[in-house]
Scaffold this motif. Structure first.
Motif, PDB file in Angstrom:
ATOM      1  N   THR A 250       0.836  -1.211   0.000  1.00 47.97           N
ATOM      2  CA  THR A 250       0.000   0.000   0.000  1.00 47.97           C
ATOM      3  C   THR A 250       0.865   1.253   0.000  1.00 47.97           C
ATOM      4  OG1 THR A 250      -1.766  -1.154   1.190  1.00 47.97           O
ATOM      5  CG2 THR A 250      -1.803   1.249   1.235  1.00 47.97           C
ATOM      6  N   MET A 251       1.903   1.261   0.845  1.00 47.31           N
ATOM      7  CA  MET A 251       2.798   2.419   0.894  1.00 47.31           C
ATOM      8  C   MET A 251       3.534   2.593  -0.432  1.00 47.31           C
ATOM      9  SD  MET A 251       4.371   2.392   4.774  1.00 47.31           S
ATOM     10  CE  MET A 251       5.226   0.832   4.554  1.00 47.31           C
ATOM     11  N   ALA A 252       3.991   1.475  -1.004  1.00 45.47           N
ATOM     12  CA  ALA A 252       4.698   1.556  -2.286  1.00 45.47           C
ATOM     13  C   ALA A 252       3.777   2.054  -3.387  1.00 45.47           C
ATOM     14  CB  ALA A 252       5.262   0.191  -2.656  1.00 45.47           C
ATOM     15  N   ALA A 253       2.532   1.602  -3.380  1.00 42.66           N
ATOM     16  CA  ALA A 253       1.575   2.052  -4.397  1.00 42.66           C
ATOM     17  C   ALA A 253       1.295   3.547  -4.265  1.00 42.66           C
ATOM     18  CB  ALA A 253       0.276   1.261  -4.274  1.00 42.66           C
ATOM     19  N   LEU A 254       1.197   4.028  -3.030  1.00 42.02           N
ATOM     20  CA  LEU A 254       0.965   5.462  -2.811  1.00 42.02           C
ATOM     21  C   LEU A 254       2.143   6.286  -3.323  1.00 42.02           C
ATOM     22  CD1 LEU A 254      -0.622   5.443   0.767  1.00 42.02           C
ATOM     23  CD2 LEU A 254      -1.768   6.019  -1.382  1.00 42.02           C
ATOM     24  N   VAL A 255       3.358   5.838  -3.034  1.00 39.29           N
ATOM     25  CA  VAL A 255       4.545   6.575  -3.487  1.00 39.29           C
ATOM     26  C   VAL A 255       4.652   6.545  -5.009  1.00 39.29           C
ATOM     27  CG1 VAL A 255       7.062   6.632  -3.446  1.00 39.29           C
ATOM     28  CG2 VAL A 255       5.799   6.239  -1.341  1.00 39.29           C
ATOM     29  N   LEU A 256       4.409   5.372  -5.603  1.00 43.01           N
ATOM     30  CA  LEU A 256       4.456   5.275  -7.066  1.00 43.01           C
ATOM     31  C   LEU A 256       3.400   6.163  -7.709  1.00 43.01           C
ATOM     32  CD1 LEU A 256       5.098   1.519  -7.956  1.00 43.01           C
ATOM     33  CD2 LEU A 256       6.429   3.496  -8.685  1.00 43.01           C
ATOM     34  N   GLY A 257       2.203   6.162  -7.142  1.00 41.60           N
ATOM     35  CA  GLY A 257       1.146   7.026  -7.675  1.00 41.60           C
ATOM     36  C   GLY A 257       1.513   8.496  -7.567  1.00 41.60           C
ATOM     37  N   MET A 258       2.111   8.876  -6.426  1.00 43.36           N
ATOM     38  CA  MET A 258       2.546  10.256  -6.239  1.00 43.36           C
ATOM     39  C   MET A 258       3.611  10.637  -7.265  1.00 43.36           C
ATOM     40  SD  MET A 258       4.535  11.869  -2.952  1.00 43.36           S
ATOM     41  CE  MET A 258       5.981  10.864  -3.348  1.00 43.36           C
ATOM     42  N   LEU A 259       4.568   9.730  -7.497  1.00 43.72           N
ATOM     43  CA  LEU A 259       5.636  10.006  -8.451  1.00 43.72           C
ATOM     44  C   LEU A 259       5.118  10.107  -9.874  1.00 43.72           C
ATOM     45  CD1 LEU A 259       8.515   7.704  -7.108  1.00 43.72           C
ATOM     46  CD2 LEU A 259       8.394  10.199  -7.014  1.00 43.72           C
ATOM     47  N   VAL A 260       4.197   9.228 -10.237  1.00 49.80           N
ATOM     48  CA  VAL A 260       3.618   9.284 -11.593  1.00 49.80           C
ATOM     49  C   VAL A 260       2.862  10.591 -11.793  1.00 49.80           C
ATOM     50  CG1 VAL A 260       1.893   8.266 -13.112  1.00 49.80           C
ATOM     51  CG2 VAL A 260       3.487   6.785 -11.903  1.00 49.80           C
ATOM     52  N   SER A 261       2.057  10.975 -10.799  1.00 47.63           N
ATOM     53  CA  SER A 261       1.298  12.221 -10.897  1.00 47.63           C
ATOM     54  C   SER A 261       2.215  13.434 -10.991  1.00 47.63           C
ATOM     55  CB  SER A 261       0.374  12.353  -9.683  1.00 47.63           C
ATOM     56  OG  SER A 261      -0.316  13.586  -9.709  1.00 47.63           O
ATOM     57  N   SER A 262       3.257  13.447 -10.150  1.00 41.04           N
ATOM     58  CA  SER A 262       4.195  14.573 -10.166  1.00 41.04           C
ATOM     59  C   SER A 262       4.964  14.632 -11.482  1.00 41.04           C
ATOM     60  CB  SER A 262       5.171  14.433  -8.997  1.00 41.04           C
ATOM     61  OG  SER A 262       6.148  15.442  -9.020  1.00 41.04           O
ATOM     62  N   ALA A 263       5.393  13.465 -11.989  1.00 38.98           N
ATOM     63  CA  ALA A 263       6.137  13.433 -13.249  1.00 38.98           C
ATOM     64  C   ALA A 263       5.263  13.881 -14.415  1.00 38.98           C
ATOM     65  CB  ALA A 263       6.671  12.021 -13.495  1.00 38.98           C
ATOM     66  N   LYS A 264       4.009  13.450 -14.425  1.00 42.78           N
ATOM     67  CA  LYS A 264       3.092  13.848 -15.501  1.00 42.78           C
ATOM     68  C   LYS A 264       2.834  15.356 -15.458  1.00 42.78           C
ATOM     69  CE  LYS A 264       0.225  12.858 -18.888  1.00 42.78           C
ATOM     70  NZ  LYS A 264      -0.352  14.169 -19.184  1.00 42.78           N
ATOM     71  N   SER A 265       2.685  15.903 -14.254  1.00 40.27           N
ATOM     72  CA  SER A 265       2.482  17.351 -14.123  1.00 40.27           C
ATOM     73  C   SER A 265       3.706  18.115 -14.616  1.00 40.27           C
ATOM     74  CB  SER A 265       2.190  17.710 -12.669  1.00 40.27           C
ATOM     75  OG  SER A 265       1.006  17.094 -12.214  1.00 40.27           O
ATOM     76  N   SER A 266       4.903  17.620 -14.270  1.00 37.33           N
ATOM     77  CA  SER A 266       6.138  18.253 -14.719  1.00 37.33           C
ATOM     78  C   SER A 266       6.257  18.190 -16.241  1.00 37.33           C
ATOM     79  CB  SER A 266       7.342  17.565 -14.064  1.00 37.33           C
ATOM     80  OG  SER A 266       8.559  18.076 -14.573  1.00 37.33           O
ATOM     81  N   TYR A 267       5.937  17.042 -16.812  1.00 40.11           N
ATOM     82  CA  TYR A 267       6.012  16.872 -18.276  1.00 40.11           C
ATOM     83  C   TYR A 267       5.044  17.817 -18.988  1.00 40.11           C
ATOM     84  CZ  TYR A 267       5.996  14.453 -22.787  1.00 40.11           C
ATOM     85  OH  TYR A 267       6.088  14.147 -24.126  1.00 40.11           O
ATOM     86  N   ASP A 268       3.819  17.881 -18.502  1.00 44.91           N
ATOM     87  CA  ASP A 268       2.821  18.767 -19.112  1.00 44.91           C
ATOM     88  C   ASP A 268       3.222  20.233 -18.970  1.00 44.91           C
ATOM     89  OD1 ASP A 268       1.283  16.628 -19.881  1.00 44.91           O
ATOM     90  OD2 ASP A 268      -0.057  16.713 -18.143  1.00 44.91           O
TER      91      ASP A 268
END
Length: 251
Positions: free
Chosen positions: A50-68
């Protein structure tokens, strides 16, 4: 960080953890892998997952925001480039040489960020072209209010374009994913895969399934790192807005 190297290391580490779990299972007494032990390990693994999924989700969201954000900045700078050219054209024929030099400056910036040769790396650090353009603009002598307004507008937009370029460069210099966060995430994933291997029957189907799962996790990290480096790699932002602006300049 090289996204291919990092994701390959993550894949090897996570998959090796599953194999280690399988090896440990053979050395453990049977009562250590019974139903009670399996239930405790399952609960602990669920917490870590659960913790790993939360961190991965946070990283994906942050990376997508940075890319956009970088993609939008390229579009905005393309609009600023075209607006500067239009302001110079509004000033009059006196800016003909400045417009030509400005177009060459944009072309040089395009070649610097999107090099035509694959062996060259993208260079986001702005050159001194904008300083030259500002000096030439300041030397213009307006003959009426219309030219004076066009000069002020052009100077203001050149300064804004320079600030946008430096801001994009400074953001690109920041470390995408902090190393301690990446190490901790990999350790969590390794712990999860050790538990998978610990209670998995050692047969080819299970090994292939674990390998595909490790590949999926490492692919997610590959995409995250790629989105944090949008001017190189597989997910490189296309220079289409700059090319469109160049095609309209000088008309």
């Amino acid at each position: 960080m090289n996204s291919i190297v990092v994701s390959s290391i993550i894949f090897a580490s996570v998959f090796a953890s599953a194999l280690v779990g399988m090896a440990v299972r053979r050395a453990l007494p049977e009562d250590h892998v019974g139903s009670d032990a399996k239930e405790v390990v399952r609960l602990a693994t669920g917490l870590i997952a659960t913790m790993a999924a939360l961190v991965l989700g946070m990283l994906v969201s942050s990376a997508k925001s940075s890319y956009d954000a970088r993609k939008n900045e390229v579009a905005e700078m393309s609009s600023e480039v075209l607006a500067i050219d239009r302001s110079l054209a509004k000033f009059g024929q006196e800016t003909g040489e400045i417009r030509t030099e400005f177009r060459q400056m944009v072309q040089a910036g395009l070649d610097r960020i999107w090099p035509s040769q694959s062996s060259r790396q993208a260079e986001l650090r702005p050159g001194n072209y904008s300083e030259t353009a500002l000096n030439e603009l300041e030397l213009l002598a307006p003959k009426d209010d219309r030219q004076a307004a066009a000069k002020v507008q052009a100077i203001s937009m050149v300064v804004s374009l320079k600030q946008s370029q430096w801001l994009m460069f400074l953001k690109s210099e920041q470390n995408a994913v902090p190393l301690p966060l990446l190490v901790i995430l990999v350790l969590w994933l390794a712990a999860i895969f050790v538990s998978f291997g610990l209670f998995a029957p050692p047969n080819p189907t299970v090994v292939v399934t674990l390998a595909l799962s490790a590949l999926a996790v490492s692919s997610a990290m590959f995409l995250i790192l790629e989105m944090y480096t949008p001017f190189s790699g597989v997910l490189r932002i296309a220079p289409t807005p700059i090319l469109d602006a160049l095609s309209q300049m000088g008309h």
